[in-house]
Write a protein that holds these residues in place. Structure first.
Motif, PDB file in Angstrom:
ATOM      1  N   THR A 275       0.852  -1.199   0.000  1.00 26.08           N
ATOM      2  CA  THR A 275       0.000   0.000   0.000  1.00 26.08           C
ATOM      3  C   THR A 275       0.880   1.238   0.000  1.00 26.08           C
ATOM      4  OG1 THR A 275      -0.118   0.410   2.385  1.00 26.08           O
ATOM      5  CG2 THR A 275      -1.660  -1.224   1.496  1.00 26.08           C
TER       6      THR A 275
ATOM      7  N   GLY B 276       0.456   5.905   0.301  1.00 27.82           N
ATOM      8  CA  GLY B 276      -0.450   7.031   0.557  1.00 27.82           C
ATOM      9  C   GLY B 276      -1.414   6.727   1.675  1.00 27.82           C
ATOM     10  N   ASP B 277      -0.909   6.064   2.729  1.00 25.60           N
ATOM     11  CA  ASP B 277      -1.727   5.675   3.883  1.00 25.60           C
ATOM     12  C   ASP B 277      -2.917   4.811   3.466  1.00 25.60           C
ATOM     13  OD1 ASP B 277       0.013   7.158   5.497  1.00 25.60           O
ATOM     14  OD2 ASP B 277      -1.052   8.989   4.932  1.00 25.60           O
ATOM     15  N   GLY B 278      -2.662   3.900   2.555  1.00 26.18           N
ATOM     16  CA  GLY B 278      -3.677   2.930   2.152  1.00 26.18           C
ATOM     17  C   GLY B 278      -4.480   3.358   0.930  1.00 26.18           C
TER      18      GLY B 278
ATOM     19  N   ARG C 267       5.097   3.791  -5.061  1.00 25.48           N
ATOM     20  CA  ARG C 267       4.402   5.060  -4.790  1.00 25.48           C
ATOM     21  C   ARG C 267       4.327   5.933  -6.034  1.00 25.48           C
ATOM     22  NH1 ARG C 267       8.017   5.263  -0.184  1.00 25.48           N
ATOM     23  NH2 ARG C 267       6.953   4.589   1.706  1.00 25.48           N
TER      24      ARG C 267
HETATM   25  N1  ASP Z   1       1.826   6.080   4.159  1.00 26.72           N
HETATM   26  C1  ASP Z   1       2.787   5.026   4.027  1.00 26.72           C
HETATM   27  C2  ASP Z   1       3.457   5.023   2.686  1.00 26.72           C
HETATM   28  O1  ASP Z   1       3.060   5.672   1.742  1.00 26.72           O
HETATM   29  C3  ASP Z   1       2.252   3.684   4.400  1.00 26.72           C
HETATM   30  C4  ASP Z   1       1.166   3.076   3.510  1.00 26.72           C
HETATM   31  O2  ASP Z   1       0.217   3.680   3.036  1.00 26.72           O
HETATM   32  O3  ASP Z   1       1.269   1.891   3.359  1.00 26.72           O
HETATM   33  O4  ASP Z   1       4.441   4.352   2.597  1.00 26.72           O
END
Ligand code: ASP
Ligand code: TMP
Length: 325
Positions: free
Chosen positions: A35, A37-39, A218
């Motif tokens: 994941t 962007g915080d999921g 990401r």
């Molecule tokens: N916010 C974190 C990231 O982008 C965790 C996640 O969303 O998994 O890595």
């Protein structure tokens, strides 16, 4: 990002599952989920769980031999570890060596430059709030972590950075930044928890500066697992050098408010001979104790309070402060 709570039997985080077996043991299971962007962005990549479990095993072994107490008891299979059940502090400890990620967005600066010195930042572990930055004093005042515990956690985090950075460099890698989680067990001892993998670090190739971590996912830069495999391969090929440096504990003892301090008065008069006016001067003691490598996680707070009260400090007339370096 993982939460461990004793009241719950099983807790499913975004990419790992934690099962509490009993008061001494829990299982940490790596899934194939990824994941960002915080999921907000999600995928499932075959073999990812095993790759991150392997990376965590390699790096936590190196940290154990460098005196960092970790929650891992044993690797059970490709994706499963037996770990100590902990109450995880609701903060994420980030160390940055090179500029990238949220610090660049926050201050409007480009990524890529090495920081003048490693920077430790703490964030609140809360996806809904998007993990906001929190100051140390706010974290302590809100009761997220005790001041003494934070001192120890910071010392451990810098130690982790030192040993990882050195060994990554040997493997032709730049350790840009990484995130750690710590927790407290039922006896009040502090352990490094969670994982260390391409998910929780930024790592670049030293020559090409190619990204080998979750930024590939990401930012849609290609095959993220290819980067993870490169990391694993490079780190498996070198002979690790654990850190052999002592951990220093400083004890500062000062006379209690209102207790006469003749030594201080002598120094006060001497300073005033230079024409410098002072309100008061108090003379105390400074003691530095060094511990060799292979620190067990121990109840520093209790031990030091005991040693202080019974040996170093006279609690009737003195107060002490402990700093961990
Ligand atoms: N916010 C974190 C990231 O982008 C965790 C996640 O969303 O998994 O890595
Ligand atoms: P940041 O630049 O987004 O603050 O991230 C710093 C480092 O911490 C980076 O290596 C990614 C890692 N990290 C996590 O592992 N989990 C998280 O929830 C966040 C925000 C960062």
């Amino acid at each position: 990002m993982m939460r461990q709570e004793n009241e719950e039997k099983s807790y499913s985080g975004k990419v790992k599952t934690l099962e509490i077996l009993n008061s001494e043991t829990a299982k940490m299971i790596f899934r194939d989920d990824i994941t960002a962007g915080d999921g907000a962005k999600k995928d499932n990549l075959n073999g990812k769980g095993a790759l991150n479990a392997r990376m965590t095993e390699i790096l936590f072994n190196l940290l154990t031999s460098s005196g960092i107490p970790t929650h891992i008891l044993k690797k059970e299979d490709d994706i499963t570890f037996l770990v100590r059940p902990l109450k995880i502090f609701p903060v994420e400890v980030v160390i940055r060596n090179t500029l990238a990620g949220s610090i660049c967005r926050r201050y409007g600066i480009p990524e890529g430059e090495e920081l003048k010195k490693p920077l430790l930042e703490i964030f609140v572990k809360d996806d809904e709030l998007h993990d906001p930055l929190i100051s140390e004093s706010v974290a302590v005042s809100l009761g997220y972590i005790e001041e003494f515990e934070l001192g120890l956690v910071k010392a451990y985090a810098h130690r982790v950075n030192k040993v990882l950075k050195h060994n990554f460099d040997k493997a032709g890698l730049i350790l840009v930044d990484f995130k750690l989680e710590f927790g407290r067990d039922k006896n009040g001892l502090i352990w490094l928890a969670d994982e260390l993998s391409g998910d929780s670090m930024r790592v670049w190739d030293k020559e090409t500066r190619q990204k080998l971590d979750k930024d590939v996912f990401r930012k849609d830069l290609g095959d993220v697992l290819e980067g993870y495999r490169t990391l694993e391969k490079r780190l498996s090929e070198i002979e690790f050098e654990p850190l052999r440096e002592p951990l220093n504990v400083n004890i500062i003892i000062t006379p209690k408010e209102g207790i006469p301090n003749p030594g201080g008065n002598v120094v006060k008069r001497a300073i005033e001979n230079f024409g410098i006016n002072t309100q008061s001067v108090r003379l105390g003691k400074f003691i530095q104790i060094s511990f060799q490598e292979n620190l067990e996680s121990r109840n520093w707070k209790e031990e030091f309070h005991k040693v202080n009260n019974e040996l170093l400090t006279n609690p009737l007339i003195e107060v002490f402060k402990i700093q961990i370096r």
